[in-house]
Each structure stands twice: as C-alpha cells, then as structure tokens.
Design a protein around this motif. Structure first.
Motif, PDB file in Angstrom:
ATOM      1  N   PHE A   1       0.830  -1.208   0.000  1.00 34.03           N
ATOM      2  CA  PHE A   1       0.000   0.000   0.000  1.00 34.03           C
ATOM      3  C   PHE A   1       0.862   1.255   0.000  1.00 34.03           C
ATOM      4  O   PHE A   1       0.640   2.174  -0.789  1.00 34.03           O
ATOM      5  CB  PHE A   1      -0.942  -0.005   1.213  1.00 34.03           C
ATOM      6  N   LEU A   2       1.859   1.308   0.898  1.00 31.13           N
ATOM      7  CA  LEU A   2       2.712   2.492   0.979  1.00 31.13           C
ATOM      8  C   LEU A   2       3.545   2.672  -0.285  1.00 31.13           C
ATOM      9  O   LEU A   2       3.752   3.797  -0.738  1.00 31.13           O
ATOM     10  CB  LEU A   2       3.634   2.400   2.198  1.00 31.13           C
ATOM     11  N   LYS A   3       4.017   1.570  -0.847  1.00 31.92           N
ATOM     12  CA  LYS A   3       4.831   1.658  -2.060  1.00 31.92           C
ATOM     13  C   LYS A   3       4.018   2.234  -3.217  1.00 31.92           C
ATOM     14  O   LYS A   3       4.528   3.016  -4.018  1.00 31.92           O
ATOM     15  CB  LYS A   3       5.366   0.277  -2.428  1.00 31.92           C
ATOM     16  N   LYS A   4       2.742   1.895  -3.280  1.00 31.06           N
ATOM     17  CA  LYS A   4       1.898   2.345  -4.387  1.00 31.06           C
ATOM     18  C   LYS A   4       1.342   3.749  -4.173  1.00 31.06           C
ATOM     19  O   LYS A   4       1.304   4.552  -5.100  1.00 31.06           O
ATOM     20  CB  LYS A   4       0.751   1.357  -4.594  1.00 31.06           C
ATOM     21  N   TYR A   5       0.899   4.061  -2.941  1.00 25.14           N
ATOM     22  CA  TYR A   5       0.176   5.305  -2.709  1.00 25.14           C
ATOM     23  C   TYR A   5       0.957   6.377  -1.958  1.00 25.14           C
ATOM     24  O   TYR A   5       0.638   7.554  -2.077  1.00 25.14           O
ATOM     25  CB  TYR A   5      -1.142   5.024  -1.968  1.00 25.14           C
ATOM     26  N   VAL A   6       1.922   5.993  -1.131  1.00 24.89           N
ATOM     27  CA  VAL A   6       2.704   6.969  -0.353  1.00 24.89           C
ATOM     28  C   VAL A   6       4.177   6.626  -0.529  1.00 24.89           C
ATOM     29  O   VAL A   6       4.858   6.256   0.428  1.00 24.89           O
ATOM     30  CB  VAL A   6       2.298   6.943   1.143  1.00 24.89           C
ATOM     31  N   SER A   7       4.674   6.764  -1.743  1.00 20.63           N
ATOM     32  CA  SER A   7       6.031   6.304  -2.042  1.00 20.63           C
ATOM     33  C   SER A   7       7.107   7.087  -1.290  1.00 20.63           C
ATOM     34  O   SER A   7       8.161   6.543  -0.973  1.00 20.63           O
ATOM     35  CB  SER A   7       6.292   6.354  -3.550  1.00 20.63           C
ATOM     36  N   SER A   8       6.852   8.357  -0.974  1.00 21.65           N
ATOM     37  CA  SER A   8       7.851   9.136  -0.228  1.00 21.65           C
ATOM     38  C   SER A   8       8.037   8.562   1.176  1.00 21.65           C
ATOM     39  O   SER A   8       9.169   8.446   1.671  1.00 21.65           O
ATOM     40  CB  SER A   8       7.444  10.606  -0.145  1.00 21.65           C
ATOM     41  N   LEU A   9       6.940   8.197   1.827  1.00 20.05           N
ATOM     42  CA  LEU A   9       7.042   7.577   3.145  1.00 20.05           C
ATOM     43  C   LEU A   9       7.668   6.195   3.037  1.00 20.05           C
ATOM     44  O   LEU A   9       8.475   5.803   3.886  1.00 20.05           O
ATOM     45  CB  LEU A   9       5.659   7.488   3.799  1.00 20.05           C
ATOM     46  N   TYR A  10       7.331   5.467   1.990  1.00 17.87           N
ATOM     47  CA  TYR A  10       7.924   4.150   1.761  1.00 17.87           C
ATOM     48  C   TYR A  10       9.445   4.254   1.652  1.00 17.87           C
ATOM     49  O   TYR A  10      10.176   3.460   2.227  1.00 17.87           O
ATOM     50  CB  TYR A  10       7.326   3.523   0.501  1.00 17.87           C
ATOM     51  N   GLN A  11       9.925   5.257   0.918  1.00 18.78           N
ATOM     52  CA  GLN A  11      11.375   5.464   0.770  1.00 18.78           C
ATOM     53  C   GLN A  11      12.003   5.906   2.092  1.00 18.78           C
ATOM     54  O   GLN A  11      13.105   5.484   2.431  1.00 18.78           O
ATOM     55  CB  GLN A  11      11.661   6.517  -0.315  1.00 18.78           C
ATOM     56  N   ALA A  12      11.299   6.763   2.848  1.00 17.75           N
ATOM     57  CA  ALA A  12      11.851   7.270   4.104  1.00 17.75           C
ATOM     58  C   ALA A  12      11.973   6.161   5.152  1.00 17.75           C
ATOM     59  O   ALA A  12      12.936   6.124   5.916  1.00 17.75           O
ATOM     60  CB  ALA A  12      10.973   8.406   4.643  1.00 17.75           C
ATOM     61  N   LEU A  13      10.995   5.263   5.189  1.00 13.94           N
ATOM     62  CA  LEU A  13      11.039   4.183   6.178  1.00 13.94           C
ATOM     63  C   LEU A  13      12.096   3.147   5.820  1.00 13.94           C
ATOM     64  O   LEU A  13      12.688   2.525   6.704  1.00 13.94           O
ATOM     65  CB  LEU A  13       9.663   3.516   6.299  1.00 13.94           C
ATOM     66  N   GLY A  14      12.321   2.970   4.537  1.00 13.95           N
ATOM     67  CA  GLY A  14      13.392   2.081   4.091  1.00 13.95           C
ATOM     68  C   GLY A  14      13.277   0.673   4.643  1.00 13.95           C
ATOM     69  O   GLY A  14      12.231   0.038   4.584  1.00 13.95           O
ATOM     70  N   VAL A  15      14.384   0.195   5.200  1.00 18.37           N
ATOM     71  CA  VAL A  15      14.470  -1.186   5.678  1.00 18.37           C
ATOM     72  C   VAL A  15      13.619  -1.414   6.928  1.00 18.37           C
ATOM     73  O   VAL A  15      13.302  -2.550   7.266  1.00 18.37           O
ATOM     74  CB  VAL A  15      15.939  -1.565   5.934  1.00 18.37           C
ATOM     75  N   TYR A  16      13.222  -0.340   7.605  1.00 16.47           N
ATOM     76  CA  TYR A  16      12.494  -0.509   8.865  1.00 16.47           C
ATOM     77  C   TYR A  16      11.044  -0.934   8.660  1.00 16.47           C
ATOM     78  O   TYR A  16      10.428  -1.460   9.574  1.00 16.47           O
ATOM     79  CB  TYR A  16      12.577   0.767   9.704  1.00 16.47           C
ATOM     80  N   LEU A  17      10.503  -0.704   7.475  1.00 14.98           N
ATOM     81  CA  LEU A  17       9.133  -1.150   7.217  1.00 14.98           C
ATOM     82  C   LEU A  17       9.012  -2.667   7.229  1.00 14.98           C
ATOM     83  O   LEU A  17       8.161  -3.214   7.931  1.00 14.98           O
ATOM     84  CB  LEU A  17       8.618  -0.559   5.905  1.00 14.98           C
ATOM     85  N   PRO A  18       9.875  -3.405   6.499  1.00 15.20           N
ATOM     86  CA  PRO A  18       9.808  -4.872   6.617  1.00 15.20           C
ATOM     87  C   PRO A  18      10.141  -5.366   8.025  1.00 15.20           C
ATOM     88  O   PRO A  18       9.731  -6.458   8.412  1.00 15.20           O
ATOM     89  CB  PRO A  18      10.852  -5.370   5.610  1.00 15.20           C
ATOM     90  N   LEU A  19      10.846  -4.537   8.796  1.00 14.24           N
ATOM     91  CA  LEU A  19      11.183  -4.945  10.159  1.00 14.24           C
ATOM     92  C   LEU A  19       9.963  -5.002  11.076  1.00 14.24           C
ATOM     93  O   LEU A  19      10.040  -5.581  12.156  1.00 14.24           O
ATOM     94  CB  LEU A  19      12.231  -4.013  10.765  1.00 14.24           C
ATOM     95  N   ILE A  20       8.841  -4.398  10.651  1.00 15.52           N
ATOM     96  CA  ILE A  20       7.631  -4.523  11.463  1.00 15.52           C
ATOM     97  C   ILE A  20       7.239  -5.996  11.570  1.00 15.52           C
ATOM     98  O   ILE A  20       6.681  -6.432  12.572  1.00 15.52           O
ATOM     99  CB  ILE A  20       6.471  -3.689  10.872  1.00 15.52           C
ATOM    100  N   THR A  21       7.556  -6.770  10.530  1.00 10.68           N
ATOM    101  CA  THR A  21       7.266  -8.203  10.568  1.00 10.68           C
ATOM    102  C   THR A  21       7.954  -8.854  11.752  1.00 10.68           C
ATOM    103  O   THR A  21       7.382  -9.707  12.433  1.00 10.68           O
ATOM    104  CB  THR A  21       7.735  -8.886   9.263  1.00 10.68           C
ATOM    105  N   THR A  22       9.196  -8.469  11.995  1.00  8.78           N
ATOM    106  CA  THR A  22       9.957  -9.063  13.097  1.00  8.78           C
ATOM    107  C   THR A  22       9.898  -8.208  14.355  1.00  8.78           C
ATOM    108  O   THR A  22      10.610  -8.487  15.309  1.00  8.78           O
ATOM    109  CB  THR A  22      11.426  -9.259  12.677  1.00  8.78           C
ATOM    110  N   ASN A  23       9.087  -7.157  14.330  1.00 12.93           N
ATOM    111  CA  ASN A  23       8.934  -6.315  15.510  1.00 12.93           C
ATOM    112  C   ASN A  23       8.238  -7.136  16.596  1.00 12.93           C
ATOM    113  O   ASN A  23       7.073  -7.517  16.462  1.00 12.93           O
ATOM    114  CB  ASN A  23       8.111  -5.075  15.157  1.00 12.93           C
ATOM    115  N   CYS A  24       8.961  -7.391  17.647  1.00 17.15           N
ATOM    116  CA  CYS A  24       8.424  -8.253  18.699  1.00 17.15           C
ATOM    117  C   CYS A  24       7.235  -7.611  19.408  1.00 17.15           C
ATOM    118  O   CYS A  24       6.471  -8.308  20.064  1.00 17.15           O
ATOM    119  CB  CYS A  24       9.523  -8.624  19.682  1.00 17.15           C
TER     120      CYS A  24
END
Length: 195
Positions: free
Chosen positions: A95-118
């Motif tokens: 969703f972020l990559k398609k609609y809010v690409s600036s935020l997607y770029q700013a979050l970078g590697v930390y967005l996929p880290l939500i998956t492993t966010n304990c």
C-alpha cells in the motif's frame, strides 16, 4: 455498560502510557531507535505500526477464538500469529509503495522490520494470555500501538533538537539516544500513578 467503558478506558491508559510497549516492556526497540531521527518518519512508522498492531490484534483474536481453540491446537498460536503479522506487513508495504512512495522510501528497511517487531507479536500473545475477547484485543492493540507512536514521536522530536546541541564526543550518536530513551522510560514511570 458503564463498567465496560471504564474497563476499556483503564485498558487504553494502561496499554499506551503505564505499560508502554517500548519504554516499560522494551519491545520494538529496533524501529524505535532506527526510525526516530525525524518526526515525519516517526509519524509514518507509528501510523504503520498502529495499523498493523490493531489489525493483527483483531485477526489473531478471531483466529484464536474460532479456529485454534475449537480445534484444540492452541499450541500453534505463535506460528499462526507470525504468519498473520507477516501477511499484514506485506499488505502495508504494498500500500505504501503504491500510494505513499515518499514515506515508503523514508522508512526504508524498517518497514519490513515490522514483521519481526516483537511488539506486534507480543501484543497478540499478551491478548491471548490475558484472555481478552475480540473487542478488548482490538482496543489493547490500538492503545499499545498508540503508546508506541507517542514514544517514537517524542524521541524523534528530542533527537531533532539534540542535533543542534554541543554533545561530548563520547556521547554522540547512539549513546545519547539511549540515554534519552532511558530518561523517557523514567518519565513514563510517573504515569503508573494514574491507575
């Protein structure tokens, strides 16, 4: 009815301020420390975490109540919850990559880290452990994520101000951030008197 509203209010205050997921339970420290350099990215990460934790809390509560418990396979809860969280994070990322690409770029590697966010898994497991129903699980998830948002935005604001200060060389970078987070944790202990 009044008792339920009172219980929900206590749960919201307790989850977001008193038992803050980052500052008292020390869950989700990786994105907390990594994405808190600017308030804008901290707000974006906090919003993504709110969405994921709230949705994950509701979905995992439904799966636990209607699938795992009737089939007597509750021992699979951790694996099932991890799969649900991973799927939700993929949805947020797309969703972020398609609609809010600036935020997607700013979050970078930390967005996929939500998956492993304990913190996400911790909330889902805590809801099951405390035997919350579906509604209480959703409120608990939202409140916990709101507490994460509050903490990360405060830290980002402080880090933006600290950038202009004269800091001793040995404290520059992550040491001053950890000291700041520790002081925030001490300050959040003051909320324990609310309940």
């Amino acid at each position: 009815m009044l008792g339920v509203v009172q219980d929900l209010l206590i749960l919201m205050i307790g989850s977001s301020l008193v038992s803050n997921v980052v500052l008292s339970q020390f869950l989700g420290l990786c994105p907390f420390l990594g994405v808190s350099k600017k308030v804008d990215t901290a707000l974006g990460m906090g919003g993504a975490v709110i969405f994921v934790i709230t949705l994950a809390s509701g979905v995992t509560a439904v799966i636990y109540k209607f699938i795992l418990t009737p089939l007597d396979i509750t021992y699979l809860q951790t694996i099932v919850f991890i799969l649900v969280i991973a799927a939700l994070v993929q949805f947020v990322e797309m969703f972020l990559k398609k609609y809010v690409s600036s935020l997607y770029q700013a979050l970078g590697v930390y967005l996929p880290l939500i998956t492993t966010n304990c913190a996400v898994l911790g909330v889902a497991l805590t809801n099951v452990q405390k035997e919350y129903g579906i509604g209480f699980s959703i409120v608990s998830g939202f409140s916990t994520a709101a507490g994460f948002l509050i903490a990360i935005v405060i830290l980002a604001g402080i880090r933006e101000k600290i950038a202009y200060n004269d800091i001793p060389e040995s404290f520059k970078g992550m040491p001053i951030v950890l000291i700041t987070a520790g002081l925030m944790a001490i300050a959040f202990c003051g909320f324990s008197g609310l309940l």
